[in-house]
Scaffold this active site. Structure first.
Site, PDB file in Angstrom:
ATOM      1  N   LYS A   1      -7.836 -11.265  -5.632  1.00  0.00           N
ATOM      2  CA  LYS A   1      -8.938 -11.329  -4.679  1.00  0.00           C
ATOM      3  C   LYS A   1      -9.999 -10.277  -4.974  1.00  0.00           C
ATOM      4  O   LYS A   1      -9.665  -9.167  -5.364  1.00  0.00           O
ATOM      5  CB  LYS A   1      -8.332 -11.071  -3.291  1.00  0.00           C
ATOM      6  CG  LYS A   1      -9.146 -11.540  -2.140  1.00  0.00           C
ATOM      7  CD  LYS A   1      -8.425 -11.267  -0.828  1.00  0.00           C
ATOM      8  CE  LYS A   1      -8.812  -9.911  -0.278  1.00  0.00           C
ATOM      9  NZ  LYS A   1      -8.528  -9.731   1.152  1.00  0.00           N
TER      10      LYS A   1
ATOM     11  N   LYS B   1       0.813  -1.220   0.000  1.00  0.00           N
ATOM     12  CA  LYS B   1       0.000   0.000   0.000  1.00  0.00           C
ATOM     13  C   LYS B   1       0.840   1.260   0.000  1.00  0.00           C
ATOM     14  O   LYS B   1       0.405   2.288  -0.528  1.00  0.00           O
ATOM     15  CB  LYS B   1      -0.945   0.002   1.209  1.00  0.00           C
ATOM     16  CG  LYS B   1      -2.055  -1.019   1.078  1.00  0.00           C
ATOM     17  CD  LYS B   1      -3.183  -0.701   2.027  1.00  0.00           C
ATOM     18  CE  LYS B   1      -4.322  -1.684   1.852  1.00  0.00           C
ATOM     19  NZ  LYS B   1      -5.367  -1.517   2.873  1.00  0.00           N
TER      20      LYS B   1
ATOM     21  N   LYS C   1     -12.805  -4.683  -1.856  1.00  0.00           N
ATOM     22  CA  LYS C   1     -13.760  -3.594  -1.940  1.00  0.00           C
ATOM     23  C   LYS C   1     -13.227  -2.350  -2.640  1.00  0.00           C
ATOM     24  O   LYS C   1     -13.982  -1.562  -3.135  1.00  0.00           O
ATOM     25  CB  LYS C   1     -14.304  -3.119  -0.603  1.00  0.00           C
ATOM     26  CG  LYS C   1     -13.738  -3.578   0.684  1.00  0.00           C
ATOM     27  CD  LYS C   1     -14.520  -2.896   1.814  1.00  0.00           C
ATOM     28  CE  LYS C   1     -14.443  -3.683   3.095  1.00  0.00           C
ATOM     29  NZ  LYS C   1     -13.148  -3.599   3.751  1.00  0.00           N
TER      30      LYS C   1
END
Ligand code: AMP
Ligand code: TRP
Length: 332
Positions: free
Chosen positions: A197, A112, A200
């Site tokens: 994956k 990230k 969201k």
């Protein structure tokens, strides 16, 4: 009785991946077998660029969805992390026990922080210290088990290390937790990119089924799922990841076995059609219950208020004793 803690971040709308990989297990298994706490971990949503109004909205929605999915406040504790001060209070002690190197080794931080840097935004310090807060979430409740997906096991391992280190240095305060993988859960892959994956916050929403998508949207997303150019329906995650994902979804939604289901289908089209309908039926009651609950915000507020009170009552004495053990003078 076993204590269980898990959480979900309000960084986006909850997905089918969250449901099949985590929430359904909390509802069907965990809340019945243990003294369980489930938290909308809103402080964690502030570690990357965020919009205040959106975080607020998503937090309420996530809490409402957890209840809609079947978490029962009579059986477990549902609350919003920021309503309980003990998380932030203990997080600081965790930062005093952890090292800089440990934090920098976290895979999620590495991934990230690169992304945040690439987009020209600074990397928030809280992104680095996030695992200290997550350790605090877990340790504040004397948690034994943390049901999380694979991507979170490294953080739970760190919480374990910090508990052991704290106890060793300052006396026994914390239960040493362990990560548990959901028994019935699936790892749900993105419908447009079945090697990664279903998350969201992906940019391309076409591959993500949200719990609040209406039936036609769910159908459209499943029918347009990326498959390979083969024709035979086989369950092979390497050679045919898109088809394997659909079979896994169909199996998870209907309680079947993905390998057996592969033998039932002659074409990709019919597999997609049945998977779409199975997912629609799986989500229908959750969506309906969400609409009822959303129409009665006072009820959700009450559940969250009582949940936070209960959580506070559990965490307070433990965090107090950690403060004493580490050498802070008790306020009188
Ligand atoms: P997060 O969305 O990162 O807050 O994750 C909340 C929970 O849902 C965690 O336990 C995750 O491991 C789980 N989860 C999220 N996405 C998926 C997915 N695509 N498949 C399975 N589990 C997932
Ligand atoms: N980090 C978790 C995630 O991204 C969410 C989380 C925060 C959590 N605190 C937790 C999960 C404590 C389990 C226990 O999914």
């Amino acid at each position: 009785m076993k204590r269980i803690f898990s959480g979900v971040k309000p960084t986006g709308h909850l997905t089918l991946g969250n449901y099949l990989g985590a929430v359904r297990q909390w509802v069907e298994v965990d809340q019945h077998r243990a003294d369980a706490l489930f938290s909308v971990v809103d402080l964690h949503a502030l570690t990357v660029e965020h919009d205040p109004a959106r975080v607020r909205r998503l937090s309420r929605q996530a809490a409402t969805l957890l209840l809609a999915a079947g978490l029962d406040p009579q059986l477990c504790t549902v609350f919003v992390q920021s309503h309980v001060d003990e998380h932030a209070r203990l997080s600081y002690l965790m930062e005093c026990v952890a090292t800089d190197g440990e934090m920098r080794r976290m895979i999620q931080y590495k991934e990230k922080s690169v992304r945040a840097r690439d987009t020209g935004q600074g990397v928030r310090l809280s992104l680095l210290t996030y695992p200290a807060l997550m350790a605090a979430d877990i340790l504040a409740y004397g948690t034994h088990e943390v049901p999380v997906g694979e991507d979170q096991t490294q953080h739970v391992e760190l919480a374990r290390d910090l508990a052991v280190r704290f106890n060793h240095r300052y006396g026994h305060v914390f239960t040493v937790p362990k990560a548990t993988s959901p028994v019935v859960a699936a790892r749900v892959m993105d419908l447009q990119d079945p090697m990664s994956k279903m998350g969201k916050s992906h940019e391309n929403q076409a591959g993500i089924v949200y719990l609040l998508d209406d039936a036609d949207t769910v159908r459209r997303k499943v029918m347009r799922a990326v498959t390979d150019s083969g024709r035979e329906v086989v369950h092979d995650r390497e050679a045919s990841p898109g088809i394997a994902n659909l079979l896994d979804l169909l199996a998870a939604a209907t309680g079947g076995n993905p390998i057996e289901l592969a033998g039932v289908y002659e074409s990709y089209g019919s597999l997609k059609k049945d998977t779409a309908e199975a997912v629609v039926e799986l989500l229908r009651p959750v969506r309906e219950r969400h609409a009822e609950l959303a129409a009665d915000p006072g009820h959700v507020d009450k559940v969250l208020r009582e949940g936070a009170e209960r959580a506070r009552g559990m965490a307070r004495p433990l965090v107090d004793s950690a403060y004493r053990a580490i050498g802070l003078l008790p306020a009188v």
